[in-house]
Scaffold this motif. Structure first.
Motif, PDB file in Angstrom:
ATOM      1  N   GLU A  12       0.864  -1.179   0.000  1.00 47.28           N
ATOM      2  CA  GLU A  12       0.000   0.000   0.000  1.00 47.28           C
ATOM      3  C   GLU A  12       0.902   1.231   0.000  1.00 47.28           C
ATOM      4  O   GLU A  12       1.428   1.621   1.048  1.00 47.28           O
ATOM      5  CB  GLU A  12      -0.903   0.008   1.233  1.00 47.28           C
ATOM      6  N   ARG A  14       2.357   4.933   0.236  1.00 50.98           N
ATOM      7  CA  ARG A  14       1.960   6.076   1.050  1.00 50.98           C
ATOM      8  C   ARG A  14       2.179   7.365   0.265  1.00 50.98           C
ATOM      9  O   ARG A  14       3.144   7.490  -0.485  1.00 50.98           O
ATOM     10  CB  ARG A  14       2.775   6.122   2.340  1.00 50.98           C
ATOM     11  N   GLU A  15       1.299   8.285   0.473  1.00 54.48           N
ATOM     12  CA  GLU A  15       1.416   9.569  -0.215  1.00 54.48           C
ATOM     13  C   GLU A  15       2.477  10.422   0.480  1.00 54.48           C
ATOM     14  O   GLU A  15       2.528  10.497   1.712  1.00 54.48           O
ATOM     15  CB  GLU A  15       0.080  10.303  -0.199  1.00 54.48           C
ATOM     16  N   VAL A  78       6.143   9.642   6.600  1.00 57.29           N
ATOM     17  CA  VAL A  78       6.600   9.240   5.271  1.00 57.29           C
ATOM     18  C   VAL A  78       7.807   8.304   5.410  1.00 57.29           C
ATOM     19  O   VAL A  78       8.701   8.568   6.214  1.00 57.29           O
ATOM     20  CB  VAL A  78       6.985  10.483   4.441  1.00 57.29           C
ATOM     21  N   GLN A  97       7.007   1.216  -0.316  1.00 62.08           N
ATOM     22  CA  GLN A  97       5.832   2.015   0.042  1.00 62.08           C
ATOM     23  C   GLN A  97       6.020   3.480  -0.356  1.00 62.08           C
ATOM     24  O   GLN A  97       5.327   4.359   0.149  1.00 62.08           O
ATOM     25  CB  GLN A  97       5.576   1.911   1.554  1.00 62.08           C
TER      26      GLN A  97
END
Length: 471
Positions: A12, A14-15, A78, A97
């Motif tokens: 998944e 991550r932004e 982050v 990620q």
């Protein structure tokens, strides 16, 4: 099985907020890059995995700068991934990620040499070859030498070893202390220059081998060793790989203080001959090296030669000058890249098993038989003096069935090694590739204890997430 572009678990991403990139650029200027070419360079290692590159690369030049970058990552939750020279084999530096790659290659200063204490303090971007060049005049050297000219920060993070481990140990035995940036951006120091300590938990050993998942290493204190009075290297060829391995076992069991003992199978010898324009006889081969006094080295060499001859070894070649030895060991250290040229355009699935020395012949023989039956191109090199060997299966990225075959062979080899009370990784680390094997080896309870440590020290899971295990 997974195609080369796939990972062994669901990811998944991550932004990374634009505000964080803006903050990094404000702090680091041109040393924060979002250029695709730079990001791609930092998003690929020597593993068979292809994943998206990091969102940005920050070139840090001090502990304080690493701490500042990690503190920003903590604020925005982050991921941060440490990067040395990119030579890892198990996907350690891949941004699975997304997130920020922290490049420490510019942190490449030898900070303090203490010849009287046989120690050195340095930054993580110093490579093993650079260190030995800079300390040559002291009469000392650092012996740990993985095949690549790796950064010492990366070597500490993966608990690396190499050809000298049979005599000098691995990074685990040779790191005395560390400076580490934690997940919150705090700077801590572990260990001292003293040779031993009973002060609290051994945080140095916790960080060595943690693969960047518990902290970012920014300074390292290492042991050094006197350059031996006499050094002699020998090459001996055998008709059968079992004979070469049996020679090694007998030397170790007799307590012969050999410094290096490396195995190359016929495919590896053929590759280094072609790559380095050597004329070594193409058969299973041991490369040996002896350190000590003139008399001691002579005695060790004579005993090794006698044991090898009893096992059918012949064509002894001795290399006593520095130039001859350098040529031989340079060829060995380039075996990985020489092997890649055997099949242009290929990538490798590389094994890293280590077994008790008494089971080594059996383990290698069965691995060779499996590889031959599968018909997949391969070569073998091994630090057989300590029971560690590597089979590199050469795969065409455009042929998924070759990756499937290589992974099947690797699976068979690892479980055979575990049944022999060995390990799935003698020196490369777990990274992405060996996570299932870690559970098989250590057990689910031990892995859950590791997860507990990870959650306690990195509650936002920002330090090299997805490596060793998933949370």
């Amino acid at each position: 099985m997974n195609a080369p572009s796939e990972l062994p678990f669901r990811v998944e991403p991550r932004e990374v907020p634009a505000a964080m990139i803006d903050a990094l650029k404000a702090r680091f200027g041109e040393r924060c890059s979002t250029a695709l070419a730079v990001r791609e360079q930092h998003g690929r290692d020597e593993s068979p995995f292809d994943v998206r590159p990091p969102d940005a690369v920050v070139f840090c030049e001090s502990t304080e700068e690493v701490a500042a970058a990690v503190a920003l990552a903590d604020r925005y939750a982050v991921p941060v991934i440490p990067f040395g020279v990119g030579s890892s084999l198990e996907g350690h530096l891949l941004a699975v990620q997304g997130g920020i790659s922290i490049d420490v290659s510019r942190m490449n200063r030898v900070l303090q040499v203490n010849p009287e204490d046989l120690t050195v303090m340095l930054e993580p971007g110093v490579t093993r070859e650079q260190l030995n060049r800079e300390i040559r005049d002291t009469g000392l050297f650092f012996p740990i030498d993985p095949g690549a000219n790796a950064s010492l920060g990366g070597m500490a993070a993966t608990r690396a070893s190499g050809t000298n481990a049979v005599r000098y140990g691995t990074m685990r035995e040779n790191v005395l202390g560390l400076t580490v940036v934690t997940a919150s951006g705090e700077v801590i120091r572990t260990g001292t220059r003293a040779k031993k300590s009973s002060a609290g938990y051994d945080l140095t050993r916790l960080m060595v081998g943690s693969e960047g998942t518990l902290g970012v290493i920014t300074e390292i204190t290492l042991k050094l060793y006197p350059i031996p009075e006499a050094i002699s290297a020998a090459v001996v060829v055998f008709d059968r790989i079992e004979s070469a391995v049996n020679t090694t076992i007998q030397m170790i069991q007799l307590g012969l203080p050999i410094a290096r003992c490396e195995l190359l199978d016929v495919n590896a010898v053929r590759a280094v001959n072609r790559h380095d324009k050597l004329n070594l006889r193409e058969g299973p081969m041991l490369l040996m090296e002896f350190h000590g006094s003139e008399a001691g080295v002579k005695e060790q060499a004579e005993m090794a030669q006698q044991i090898a001859r009893e096992n059918g070894g012949e064509d002894f070649q001795w290399a006593t000058t520095p130039e001859e030895r350098t040529r031989l060991w340079t060829a060995r250290h380039r075996a990985y890249f020489a092997g890649l040229q055997m099949k242009p355009g290929c990538r490798t699935v590389t094994t890293d098993t280590c077994v008790p020395i008494s089971r080594l012949t059996e383990c290698i023989s069965q691995a060779v038989a499996d590889a031959e039956d599968a018909g997949l191109q391969y070569y073998i090199v091994g630090h057989v003096g300590d029971g560690n060997f590597h089979i590199a299966y050469l795969i065409d990225p455009a042929q998924p069935q070759e990756r499937e075959t290589a992974e099947r062979l690797n699976d068979q080899l690892v479980h055979r090694a575990l049944a022999m009370e060995g390990t799935c990784t003698g020196e490369h680390g777990i990274g992405l590739h060996k996570q299932g094997f870690l559970v098989d080896e250590a057990g689910s309870g031990a892995v859950e204890m590791m997860r507990t440590l990870k959650r306690a020290l990195d509650p936002k899971n920002i330090l090299n997430p997805g490596k060793i295990f998933t949370l």
